[in-house]
Design a protein around this motif. Structure first.
Motif, short mmCIF file in Angstrom:
data_model
loop_
_atom_site.label_atom_id
_atom_site.label_comp_id
_atom_site.label_asym_id
_atom_site.label_seq_id
_atom_site.Cartn_x
_atom_site.Cartn_y
_atom_site.Cartn_z
N ALA A 19 0.86 -1.19 0.00
CA ALA A 19 0.00 0.00 0.00
C ALA A 19 0.89 1.23 0.00
N SER A 20 0.39 2.29 -0.59
CA SER A 20 1.11 3.57 -0.60
C SER A 20 0.68 4.41 0.58
N THR A 39 10.36 -1.35 5.48
CA THR A 39 11.60 -1.06 4.77
C THR A 39 11.71 0.45 4.60
N GLY A 40 12.90 0.96 4.57
CA GLY A 40 13.10 2.40 4.43
C GLY A 40 13.04 3.09 5.78
N SER A 41 12.85 4.41 5.76
CA SER A 41 12.87 5.19 7.00
C SER A 41 11.48 5.54 7.52
N SER A 42 10.43 5.15 6.80
CA SER A 42 9.07 5.50 7.23
C SER A 42 8.61 4.58 8.36
N ARG A 43 7.59 5.03 9.08
CA ARG A 43 7.00 4.24 10.15
C ARG A 43 5.66 3.70 9.69
N ARG A 44 5.35 2.51 10.08
CA ARG A 44 4.05 1.93 9.77
C ARG A 44 3.09 2.28 10.89
N GLN A 45 1.90 2.72 10.53
CA GLN A 45 0.87 2.99 11.52
C GLN A 45 -0.33 2.13 11.17
N VAL A 46 -0.73 1.30 12.11
CA VAL A 46 -1.79 0.33 11.85
C VAL A 46 -2.88 0.45 12.91
#
Length: 70
Positions: A19-20, A39-46
């Protein structure tokens, strides 16, 4: 019960769902699922909401539950 879950996991192929930013991913509730690390520097928010029976069965129980009154 744990052995059954692991056996089911080994017998099923992995499916990648991507998902974007800003997308919402809606799935039919499954009891067995997992997520890989971000992956990468972003954070996942669920925000994970499961709507189901008061007692899920198969010797399982909800850790937290809220009764919704219609």
């Amino acid at each position: 019960a744990e052995r059954g879950v692991m056996a089911a996991r080994r017998s099923m192929a992995e499916v990648a769902c991507t998902a974007s930013t800003g997308d919402a991913f809606v799935m039919r509730p499954l009891i067995v699922h997992s997520s890989s690390k971000v992956t990468g520097s972003s954070r996942r928010q669920v925000l994970h909401i499961v709507i189901g029976p008061r007692v899920p069965g198969y010797e399982r129980r909800w850790q937290h539950a809220v009764q919704v009154v219609r």
